[in-house]
Design an enzyme around this catalytic site. Structure first.
Site, PDB file in Angstrom:
ATOM      1  N   GLN A 244       0.565  -1.225  -0.003  1.00 43.95           N
ATOM      2  CA  GLN A 244       0.025  -0.037   0.218  1.00 43.95           C
ATOM      3  C   GLN A 244       0.957   1.213  -0.139  1.00 43.95           C
ATOM      4  O   GLN A 244       1.627   1.416   0.962  1.00 43.95           O
ATOM      5  CB  GLN A 244      -0.683  -0.016   1.309  1.00 43.95           C
ATOM      6  CG  GLN A 244      -1.731   1.177   1.481  1.00 43.95           C
ATOM      7  CD  GLN A 244      -2.428   1.116   2.924  1.00 43.95           C
ATOM      8  OE1 GLN A 244      -1.835   1.402   4.008  1.00 43.95           O
ATOM      9  NE2 GLN A 244      -3.588   0.469   2.928  1.00 43.95           N
TER      10      GLN A 244
ATOM     11  N   SER B  20       1.236   6.217   3.229  1.00 45.50           N
ATOM     12  CA  SER B  20       2.114   7.018   3.908  1.00 45.50           C
ATOM     13  C   SER B  20       3.130   7.586   3.382  1.00 45.50           C
ATOM     14  O   SER B  20       3.940   7.156   2.580  1.00 45.50           O
ATOM     15  CB  SER B  20       2.388   6.412   5.480  1.00 45.50           C
ATOM     16  OG  SER B  20       1.179   6.076   6.080  1.00 45.50           O
TER      17      SER B  20
ATOM     18  N   SER C  26       4.668  -1.783   4.531  1.00 50.55           N
ATOM     19  CA  SER C  26       4.579  -3.133   4.741  1.00 50.55           C
ATOM     20  C   SER C  26       4.817  -3.744   3.511  1.00 50.55           C
ATOM     21  O   SER C  26       4.023  -3.641   2.282  1.00 50.55           O
ATOM     22  CB  SER C  26       3.519  -3.367   5.548  1.00 50.55           C
ATOM     23  OG  SER C  26       3.454  -2.933   6.763  1.00 50.55           O
TER      24      SER C  26
ATOM     25  N   GLU D 101      -9.892  -2.202   5.531  1.00 54.55           N
ATOM     26  CA  GLU D 101      -8.743  -2.558   6.061  1.00 54.55           C
ATOM     27  C   GLU D 101      -8.677  -2.675   7.648  1.00 54.55           C
ATOM     28  O   GLU D 101      -8.288  -3.645   8.228  1.00 54.55           O
ATOM     29  CB  GLU D 101      -7.657  -1.347   5.759  1.00 54.55           C
ATOM     30  CG  GLU D 101      -6.122  -2.016   6.170  1.00 54.55           C
ATOM     31  CD  GLU D 101      -5.332  -0.647   6.108  1.00 54.55           C
ATOM     32  OE1 GLU D 101      -4.012  -1.085   6.189  1.00 54.55           O
ATOM     33  OE2 GLU D 101      -5.624   0.414   5.853  1.00 54.55           O
TER      34      GLU D 101
ATOM     35  N   SER E 115      -3.430   6.402  13.289  1.00 59.97           N
ATOM     36  CA  SER E 115      -3.334   6.624  14.588  1.00 59.97           C
ATOM     37  C   SER E 115      -4.739   6.724  15.357  1.00 59.97           C
ATOM     38  O   SER E 115      -5.605   7.134  14.784  1.00 59.97           O
ATOM     39  CB  SER E 115      -2.372   7.794  14.819  1.00 59.97           C
ATOM     40  OG  SER E 115      -3.227   8.986  14.660  1.00 59.97           O
TER      41      SER E 115
ATOM     42  N   GLU F  34      -5.365   8.845  17.362  1.00 60.27           N
ATOM     43  CA  GLU F  34      -5.953  10.001  17.513  1.00 60.27           C
ATOM     44  C   GLU F  34      -6.567  10.531  16.326  1.00 60.27           C
ATOM     45  O   GLU F  34      -7.815  11.107  16.499  1.00 60.27           O
ATOM     46  CB  GLU F  34      -4.842  11.278  17.496  1.00 60.27           C
ATOM     47  CG  GLU F  34      -3.845  11.214  19.062  1.00 60.27           C
ATOM     48  CD  GLU F  34      -3.299   9.873  19.120  1.00 60.27           C
ATOM     49  OE1 GLU F  34      -2.614   9.727  20.245  1.00 60.27           O
ATOM     50  OE2 GLU F  34      -3.065   9.260  18.299  1.00 60.27           O
TER      51      GLU F  34
END
Length: 382
Positions: free
Chosen positions: A126, A129, A161, A244, A366, A368
């Site tokens: 993927q 990020s 990953s 996901e 995250s 948050e």
């Protein structure tokens, strides 16, 4: 809160457990170790599942599935995660890359990508990020600029990953500037074998293959590589993340380890401090809560609804469970001597769980950011 899963789910779970006993070594702790044999175990097991129609059960038959219920696919997901995910990285293709291509891909893309996924032959990574765009994904800087009949992609991804083993990348890049950052993003399906792509592994405590930098140096992509509509990739990303986050059934592994603890300790279990056994019982309750939140999302998806805030609630619960249960389990094994092979295997499994839990509240968005998603949904509904 109960969900009707159908009569076949219990039978399916027994079949899956038997297959794991037959094809996966008892000391297997996942595919992503320094030993290439572990990856081969996972790849071979995926092919075994595919041959029996168990890898992509809920997919339509035309794409290599059995049109099974979402609950049967959930059972596969739980059984695999409970046993250190012997499918390796295949859950990415099965849970969300494949379904997204089904919903938004062209006939040519479906014909090219779905059969290899359903046969367990291909690994995806993927490309989301970036160094300055992790949880705030919409601020990404990787760009795809028009070049004749296609684009040239330049930029960097991080924390990718499986990039060292993947054959394909689900890549998000900026194709134009809109009034909002979420506008002007496009998804591309690109082969990792292209020489314009460079992968640099990042050493970490959770082992090889999990963290990588990926660099795109004037990568040439065409209209055939675009998934969905140009500049409207953000809507696909929101759908992808919803699938996901619920597709990672780590609560199943937590439950298994918690239930194994009294057996692994034997007579030593009753000698544990009462406070520690109380924390153990509390973790079982929290694992059940995470499971029910996952079931709620599956039920919504089965009815054709995908709500990011429900996925966010699940994600918060399961990542907190990951870390809190790891602390409890580590305290339990620290209190006991586990001299036999079963005890040593349990200790290794707990240590492995602890390593992965460290990044749990950051990976896949995250905690948050999950709270922000929930807050926005609540405000919109008020």
């Amino acid at each position: 809160m109960e969900y009707e899963m159908g009569e076949g789910v219990a039978t399916l779970r027994r079949e899956l457990r038997q297959l794991v006993r037959e094809h996966v070594p008892p000391d297997f702790l996942g595919a992503f170790t320094a030993d290439p044999a572990d990856l081969e175990v996972a790849q071979a097991f995926c092919r075994t599942l595919a041959e029996r129609g168990l890898l992509c059960m809920a997919w339509p038959r035309e794409f290599g599935g059995r049109e099974s219920s979402p609950w049967e696919q959930m059972a596969v997901r739980e059984e695999m995660w409970a046993l250190h995910e012997p499918r390796g990285a295949q859950y990415m293709g099965v849970n969300w890359v494949g379904p997204t291509i089904m919903r938004h891909g062209t006939a040519e893309q479906q014909a090219r990508h779905l059969p290899p996924i359903s046969r367990g032959e291909v690994i995806w990574c993927q490309g989301f990020s970036e160094p300055e765009a992790g949880s705030d994904l919409a601020s990404l800087r990787t760009t795809a600029r028009r070049d004749g009949g296609g684009w040239r992609v330049t930029g960097q991804k991080v924390w990718t990953s499986y990039a060292t083993m993947a054959q394909w990348c689900f890549l998000l890049a900026r194709t134009s500037k809109g009034a909002r950052r979420q506008q002007g993003l496009t998804v591309f399906l690109v082969p990792m074998s292209d020489p314009a792509i460079e992968v640099r592994p990042i050493a970490s405590m959770i082992g090889p293959h999990h963290l990588n930098e990926v660099f795109f140096d004037e990568l040439r992509v065409t209209e055939a590589d675009v998934l969905g509509t140009v500049d409207e990739g953000w809507s696909l990303v929101q759908e992808v993340l919803a699938f996901e986050r619920v597709g990672i059934a780590r609560y199943a592994r937590v439950e298994r380890l918690l239930h194994e603890a009294p057996t692994a300790l034997g007579d030593q279990w009753e000698k544990l401090p009462e406070e520690l056994r109380g924390r153990w019982a509390r973790m079982l309750v929290h694992a059940r809560r995470a499971r029910l939140l996952a079931y709620r999302v599956v039920a919504l998806q089965a009815s054709g609804r995908i709500r990011p805030d429900d996925s966010a609630a699940y994600r918060i619960a399961v990542t907190r469970l990951d870390q809190e249960s790891a602390e409890v389990l580590m305290d339990i094994v620290a209190e006991a001597s586990l001299p036999d092979e079963a005890g040593r295997r349990f200790r290794r499994a707990v240590a492995d769980h602890r390593r992965y839990s460290v990044s749990a509240t950051v990976a896949s968005g995250s905690v948050e950011m999950q709270r922000i998603l929930m807050a926005r949904a609540l405000l919109a509904a008020s």
